[in-house]
Motif scaffolding. Structure first.
Motif, short mmCIF file in Angstrom:
data_model
loop_
_atom_site.label_atom_id
_atom_site.label_comp_id
_atom_site.label_asym_id
_atom_site.label_seq_id
_atom_site.Cartn_x
_atom_site.Cartn_y
_atom_site.Cartn_z
N ARG A 163 0.82 -1.22 0.00
CA ARG A 163 0.00 0.00 0.00
C ARG A 163 0.85 1.27 0.00
O ARG A 163 0.34 2.35 -0.25
N ASP A 199 -8.20 7.98 -2.40
CA ASP A 199 -9.55 8.40 -2.03
C ASP A 199 -10.43 7.18 -1.78
O ASP A 199 -9.99 6.02 -1.95
N HIS A 204 3.89 4.07 1.57
CA HIS A 204 3.78 5.15 2.56
C HIS A 204 2.78 6.21 2.12
O HIS A 204 2.34 7.02 2.94
N GLU A 205 2.44 6.21 0.85
CA GLU A 205 1.53 7.23 0.32
C GLU A 205 0.06 6.83 0.40
O GLU A 205 -0.80 7.57 -0.08
N TRP A 206 -0.24 5.70 1.01
CA TRP A 206 -1.63 5.21 1.07
C TRP A 206 -2.63 6.25 1.55
O TRP A 206 -3.76 6.30 1.04
N PRO A 207 -2.29 7.13 2.52
CA PRO A 207 -3.28 8.14 2.94
C PRO A 207 -3.77 9.04 1.81
O PRO A 207 -4.83 9.67 1.94
N ALA A 208 -3.06 9.09 0.68
CA ALA A 208 -3.50 9.93 -0.44
C ALA A 208 -4.60 9.28 -1.27
O ALA A 208 -5.20 9.95 -2.12
#
Length: 424
Positions: A239, A247, A241-245
């Motif tokens: 997933r 939607d 480290h950028e998973w929070p991006a």
């Protein structure tokens, strides 16, 4: 929406299609749809028909004999204008074809024209709309190539990637794309932006078509990709480290893709990136800005008023970046690159998001390459695979990361997983 390149080759071999007929079908589709999609910067109608007739007279030799293709307008063509997405180069005609165009023509490809690129392949978009919904962006910077392939205008089109310019538009438009291993193919005749990142690739409507072009670029024999059983696949789920991006629609599509793969018998293994890799995203941005400031120094000095505000800001950031900061970014990438083989030791490919979700509405921006940047920095081959639809009915693709210089194996995995997802 148009035949694949492999299907066209079969039809021409069987005598049911000619190169001229293939060229005219492509040109007819462009004439019908171009007023809405705006995928093309230049279409060479007369040249394409003349080249097709010449190929028919010669028996259509080569792997791409008679196959119409598009060429991103960042790539030089000696017989057509090459504008690089900028008014600075309005009417510019290179002296010769780029290396990739020369190879494609030698393999029998019909270059229909030049597809729209963003300004110097950065973020300021051209007029191209997404064929799946023209009120949405097709992504960039290979926007015209992605739209032309998705809309059935041509089966294959060249693009390039410096951040996410192949994988993201492929995801948004619902087509395949291959970003080969960095440095594997010549960039001669392609306008440089960031030499440590710039990579030639192409988009198509099937994994076999991606492989066909790969063979044409390498001068090797083509055979359809093997039908690998899902139970034989080992996929690392990453997933990033950028998973929070991501939607909500993108997250739901990713989880559904995993569910379908698991149900088909694919072995899925969670793969976590090292904590130190969290800084790679900024490293990619640093390298891109620093090198772009050097590569576009002439344009910056001689034509500042003809550069977009977004590009001017990037070039200023690059000029302000210290040599030490740039060297540190490259060093971080080198360290991470050495760790990649161990990270992927037990899997055939990593499955990661291709984009945050569906193509954003509007044509003023091309979407966020957040899920592509670190892989472009590290240089492994990447494939965008058409997968599922989001809540607005627009495509959401998946991205597969492969082992360096093993594009054939990666494309076989991509074709096999696409069959799993397409059957849903």
């Amino acid at each position: 929406m148009g035949s694949t390149a492999v299907a066209l080759r079969h039809a021409m071999a069987a005598g049911t299609m000619t190169a001229e007929a293939a060229a005219r079908a492509a040109l007819d589709r462009i004439a019908e749809r171009e007023p809405l999609i705006h995928a093309w910067q230049h279409v060479d109608t007369e040249g394409a028909i003349a080249a097709a007739r010449a190929l028919d007279a010669r028996g259509r030799p080569g792997l791409l004999g008679g196959v119409p293709i598009g060429v991103k307008d960042l790539i030089a063509t000696g017989d057509m204008p090459t504008r690089y997405g900028s008014p600075i180069y309005e009417g510019f005609r290179p002296a010769a074809d780029a290396a990739c165009v020369a190879l494609a023509r030698a393999a029998g490809a019909l270059v229909i024209g030049k597809t729209v690129t963003t300004e110097f392949a950065y973020f300021s978009p051209g007029p191209t709309a997404n064929p799946r919904n023209p009120a949405h962006t097709p992504g960039g910077s290979s926007s015209g190539s992605a739209a032309a392939v998705a809309d059935g205008m041509v089966p294959i089109a060249f693009g390039t990637q410096t951040a996410g310019s192949l994988i993201r538009p492929a995801s948004f438009c619902g087509v395949f794309a291959l970003k080969p291993t960095f440095g594997l193919l010549s960039l001669e005749g392609i306008k440089p932006f960031s030499p440590s990142l710039d990579t030639l690739g192409w988009l198509a409507r099937s994994a076999d078509d991606l492989e066909l072009m790969r063979c044409a670029m390498n001068g090797t024999a083509f055979a359809p990709l093997p039908l690998t059983a899902p139970t034989a696949l080992r996929i690392g789920v990453c997933r990033t480290h950028e998973w929070p991006a991501v939607d909500a629609g993108g997250a739901a599509a990713f989880e559904q893709a995993l569910k379908l793969a698991a149900a088909a018998g694919v072995t899925l293994r969670d793969v976590a990136l090292p904590a130190a890799w969290a800084g790679l995203l900024e490293s990619q941005k640093t390298v891109m800005a620093y090198e772009a400031a050097s590569q576009l120094d002439t344009e910056w000095r001689q034509h500042p008023e003809q550069l977009s505000a977004a590009l001017s800001a990037l070039l200023q950031a690059g000029r302000d970046c210290s040599d030490e900061t740039y060297a540190q970014a490259l060093a971080q990438a080198t360290i991470a690159r050495r760790l990649l083989p161990e990270l992927m030791r037990d899997v055939d490919a990593l499955l990661v998001p291709a984009a945050p979700g569906e193509a954003p509405a509007g044509l003023a921006a091309t979407g966020d390459p957040v899920f592509n940047r670190i892989w472009t920095l590290l240089g492994p081959p990447c494939v965008a695979v058409p997968s599922l639809l989001g809540p607005q009915g627009l495509p959401i693709g998946m991205q597969l990361i492969g082992h360096p210089q093993r594009e054939y194996e990666l494309l076989a995995v991509a074709g096999s997983l696409h069959r799993v997802w397409a059957a849903a």
